[in-house]
Design a protein around this motif. Structure first.
Motif, mmCIF file in Angstrom:
data_model
loop_
_atom_site.group_PDB
_atom_site.id
_atom_site.type_symbol
_atom_site.label_atom_id
_atom_site.label_comp_id
_atom_site.label_asym_id
_atom_site.label_seq_id
_atom_site.Cartn_x
_atom_site.Cartn_y
_atom_site.Cartn_z
ATOM 1 N N GLN A 161 0.812 -1.217 0.000
ATOM 2 C CA GLN A 161 0.000 0.000 0.000
ATOM 3 C C GLN A 161 0.845 1.266 0.000
ATOM 4 O OE1 GLN A 161 -3.268 -0.069 2.831
ATOM 5 N NE2 GLN A 161 -3.242 -2.314 2.890
ATOM 6 N N GLY A 162 2.154 1.125 0.132
ATOM 7 C CA GLY A 162 3.058 2.270 0.143
ATOM 8 C C GLY A 162 3.864 2.329 1.418
ATOM 9 N N ALA A 163 4.797 3.283 1.473
ATOM 10 C CA ALA A 163 5.646 3.440 2.654
ATOM 11 C C ALA A 163 4.776 3.572 3.899
ATOM 12 C CB ALA A 163 6.551 4.650 2.493
ATOM 13 N N SER A 164 5.098 2.786 4.926
ATOM 14 C CA SER A 164 4.216 2.694 6.089
ATOM 15 C C SER A 164 5.021 2.683 7.377
ATOM 16 C CB SER A 164 3.374 1.411 6.022
ATOM 17 O OG SER A 164 2.660 1.328 4.804
ATOM 18 N N THR A 165 4.380 3.149 8.447
ATOM 19 C CA THR A 165 4.992 3.088 9.768
ATOM 20 C C THR A 165 4.787 1.697 10.354
ATOM 21 O OG1 THR A 165 2.966 3.752 10.910
ATOM 22 C CG2 THR A 165 4.424 5.523 10.141
ATOM 23 N N PRO A 166 5.586 1.334 11.349
ATOM 24 C CA PRO A 166 5.355 0.048 12.016
ATOM 25 C C PRO A 166 3.938 -0.084 12.555
ATOM 26 C CG PRO A 166 7.514 0.888 12.594
ATOM 27 C CD PRO A 166 6.835 1.977 11.815
ATOM 28 N N SER A 167 3.376 1.001 13.057
ATOM 29 C CA SER A 167 2.015 0.949 13.582
ATOM 30 C C SER A 167 1.013 0.595 12.488
ATOM 31 C CB SER A 167 1.646 2.298 14.203
ATOM 32 O OG SER A 167 0.301 2.297 14.633
ATOM 33 N N GLU A 168 1.179 1.194 11.318
ATOM 34 C CA GLU A 168 0.265 0.920 10.210
ATOM 35 C C GLU A 168 0.392 -0.527 9.743
ATOM 36 O OE1 GLU A 168 0.119 5.414 8.247
ATOM 37 O OE2 GLU A 168 1.708 4.008 7.679
ATOM 38 N N VAL A 169 1.624 -0.999 9.664
ATOM 39 C CA VAL A 169 1.840 -2.389 9.238
ATOM 40 C C VAL A 169 1.277 -3.346 10.275
ATOM 41 C CG1 VAL A 169 3.579 -4.131 8.694
ATOM 42 C CG2 VAL A 169 3.871 -1.787 7.881
ATOM 43 N N ALA A 170 1.516 -3.073 11.547
ATOM 44 C CA ALA A 170 1.021 -3.937 12.614
ATOM 45 C C ALA A 170 -0.495 -4.051 12.558
ATOM 46 C CB ALA A 170 1.463 -3.392 13.974
ATOM 47 N N ASP A 171 -1.156 -2.948 12.263
ATOM 48 C CA ASP A 171 -2.613 -2.978 12.163
ATOM 49 C C ASP A 171 -3.066 -3.860 10.999
ATOM 50 O OD1 ASP A 171 -5.282 -1.877 12.951
ATOM 51 O OD2 ASP A 171 -5.204 -1.089 10.907
ATOM 52 N N ARG A 172 -2.350 -3.792 9.899
ATOM 53 C CA ARG A 172 -2.742 -4.563 8.710
ATOM 54 C C ARG A 172 -2.492 -6.051 8.873
ATOM 55 N NH1 ARG A 172 0.492 -0.296 4.990
ATOM 56 N NH2 ARG A 172 -0.901 1.497 5.335
ATOM 57 N N ALA B 127 12.974 8.147 6.305
ATOM 58 C CA ALA B 127 12.697 9.034 7.438
ATOM 59 C C ALA B 127 11.508 9.919 7.092
ATOM 60 C CB ALA B 127 13.917 9.900 7.736
ATOM 61 N N SER B 128 10.649 10.166 8.089
ATOM 62 C CA SER B 128 9.484 11.024 7.870
ATOM 63 C C SER B 128 9.163 11.762 9.156
ATOM 64 C CB SER B 128 8.281 10.199 7.417
ATOM 65 O OG SER B 128 7.836 9.355 8.457
ATOM 66 N N GLY B 129 8.262 12.721 9.052
ATOM 67 C CA GLY B 129 7.910 13.523 10.215
ATOM 68 C C GLY B 129 7.249 12.730 11.319
ATOM 69 N N ASP B 130 6.586 11.651 10.962
ATOM 70 C CA ASP B 130 5.917 10.830 11.983
ATOM 71 C C ASP B 130 6.708 9.579 12.334
ATOM 72 O OD1 ASP B 130 5.562 9.649 9.545
ATOM 73 O OD2 ASP B 130 3.415 9.260 9.778
ATOM 74 N N GLY B 131 8.013 9.635 12.089
ATOM 75 C CA GLY B 131 8.866 8.502 12.433
ATOM 76 C C GLY B 131 9.295 7.721 11.212
ATOM 77 N N GLU B 132 10.051 6.674 11.436
ATOM 78 C CA GLU B 132 10.590 5.884 10.330
ATOM 79 C C GLU B 132 9.478 5.127 9.596
ATOM 80 O OE1 GLU B 132 14.909 3.933 10.010
ATOM 81 O OE2 GLU B 132 13.582 2.915 11.405
ATOM 82 N N ARG B 133 9.581 5.128 8.267
ATOM 83 C CA ARG B 133 8.648 4.367 7.434
ATOM 84 C C ARG B 133 9.431 3.319 6.650
ATOM 85 N NH1 ARG B 133 3.489 6.139 6.157
ATOM 86 N NH2 ARG B 133 2.793 7.882 7.463
#
Length: 332
Positions: A30-41, A66-72
Motif C-alpha cells: 500500500q506504500g511506505a508505512s509506519t510500524p504501527s500501520e503495518v502492525a494494524d494490517r 525518514a518522515s515527520g511521523d517517524g521511520e517508514r
C-alpha cells in the motif's frame, strides 16, 4: 568466510519467511508505512512488527525512509518479488521453503537414521493433497524461470510430438507449448495431478495446446496404451527415487520414444569428478530430508541406464541448475 556468519545464516531465511507468512510484504504494497500501520494490517503487536521491520531494513530486504511521523518502511525491488508468482516471483516459493525449514533443523536425524523426514509423494497425495498442489505450483514458478535455458539447448526442435512424462503441475509443458507452436505437447502424470496442470495451463491461456493424460511411470507401459512420441522429457523426476527405481523409469521412458526420436532427461546430477556446486550439493541433502529413497544420481550411472535402455549415449548440456541429457533412439 566467517564461521559464525555461516552458522547464523538461518536467521536471514527465518526473517524472510516470517515476513511472507505474516503478510508483511503485502501490507507494504500500500506504500511506505509506519510500524504501527503495518502492525494494524497484519494484526500483530506494534513492538514485534517494528523489530521485524528493523531487521528487514538492516538486511536491505525493504527500504527505510525518514518522515515527520517517524521511520517508514517500503518495498524495494528485492521484496517486491515476494508479491509475485511466476518466473522470478517468490510468493509461492516462500511457502515451499517454509514447509521444509523446520525439517532442515533435523538434518542430523535424517543422516543418522538414513530415513527421510517426510512421507512419500504418493502418501502426501492421499493424505495432504492441498500441500501437494501448492508445492507443484511453486515448482511451476521454478520451471518458468529455468525453461529459457532448457529451450536454448535446442533439444526439442523438430519434435512433432513431445511427452512431458511426470509433468506435474504443467510448468514445463506450458513453456514447451508456448515456445514450440508446431509441436503437439502431451503431459502425463497421476490422475490426481492432472487437474492441477489443467488449471495452470488454463491460466496461461494454453489449455488447448497441451493434451493431458493420466499415467504412471512406475508401471510398465506407463498406462499410455502403447503410444510413442518423437521426444520424451523427464524433468526432475529421477532424484525422487532410489537407483533401481530411477533406472526402471528411464527404461520405461525410452520405450515410449519413436525412432529416431529423443529421450531428454533434466535433473540435478553428480558430475564424474564429484559435486562442486554448493547449491546442487545442498539439493542432494534436501532429497535425503524430503523423499524416502531420494538422492542426486551420478551422471555416469544415468548414462549407463540410458545405454541399457537401448538409446544412444547422451549428449550433455550443463545448465545453471542441473544437467540436461539428450539421447537419440538409434544414435546421433
Amino acid at each position: 568466510m566467517n564461521p559464525y556468519e555461516e552458522l547464523t545464516l538461518y536467521q536471514r531465511s527465518a526473517v524472510l519467511m516470517a515476513a511472507a507468512k505474516l503478510g508483511l510484504f503485502a501490507a507494504l504494497a500500500q506504500g511506505a508505512s509506519t510500524p504501527s500501520e503495518v502492525a494494524d494490517r497484519v494484526s500483530a503487536p506494534i513492538d514485534t512488527v517494528a523489530r521485524l521491520l528493523a531487521a528487514l531494513g538492516a538486511l536491505e530486504y525493504v527500504s527505510k525512509q525518514a518522515s515527520g511521523d517517524g521511520e517508514r518502511f517500503a518495498l524495494n525491488d528485492f521484496s517486491r518479488t515476494f508479491l509475485r508468482e511466476g518466473a522470478g516471483g517468490m510468493a509461492r516459493l516462500a511457502w515451499k521453503e517454509h514447509l521444509f525449514y523446520a525439517a532442515w533443523s533435523r538434518l542430523a536425524d535424517a543422516i543418522s537414521s538414513g530415513n527421510a523426514l517426510f512421507p512419500s509423494f504418493a502418501d502426501r497425495v492421499v493424505n495432504d493433497f492441498p500441500s501437494v498442489e501448492k508445492f507443484l505450483l511453486a515448482l511451476n514458478d521454478l520451471a518458468e524461470l529455468s525453461a529459457p535455458g532448457v529451450l536454448e539447448t535446442g533439444v526439442f526442435e523438430g519434435g512433432e510430438t513431445i511427452l512431458d512424462l511426470g509433468g506435474g503441475g504443467g510448468g514445463y509443458a506450458a513453456e514447451l507449448a508456448r515456445a514450440l507452436p508446431d509441436s503437439r505437447v502431451t503431459l502425463a502424470d497421476l490422475a490426481e495431478i492432472i487437474p492441477i496442470a489443467g488449471e495452470h495451463l488454463k491460466r496461461k491461456g494454453l489449455r488447448d495446446r497441451v493434451e493431458l493424460v493420466a499415467a504412471d511411470f512406475l508401471r510398465d507401459g506407463c498406462g499410455l496404451d502403447g503410444r510413442t512420441f518423437d521426444c520424451v522429457f523427464l524433468s526432475h523426476v529421477l532424484h525422487d527415487f532410489d537407483a533401481p527405481t530411477a533406472s526402471a523409469i528411464v527404461a520405461r521412458a525410452a520405450r515410449l520414444v519413436r525412432a529416431p526420436g529423443k529421450l531428454v532427461i533434466l535433473d540435478v546430477l553428480v558430475p564424474d569428478g564429484g559435486q562442486s556446486n554448493p547449491v546442487e550439493a545442498l539439493f542432494d541433502l534436501m532429497m535425503l530430508i524430503e523423499v524416502p529413497g531420494g538422492r542426486t544420481h551420478r551422471i555416469s550411472d544415468v548414462r549407463e541406464w540410458i545405454k541399457a535402455s537401448g538409446m544412444a549415449l547422451p549428449k550433455s548440456h550443463k545448465l545453471y541448475f542441473g544437467i540436461l541429457l539428450e539421447s537419440r533412439a538409434g544414435g546421433f
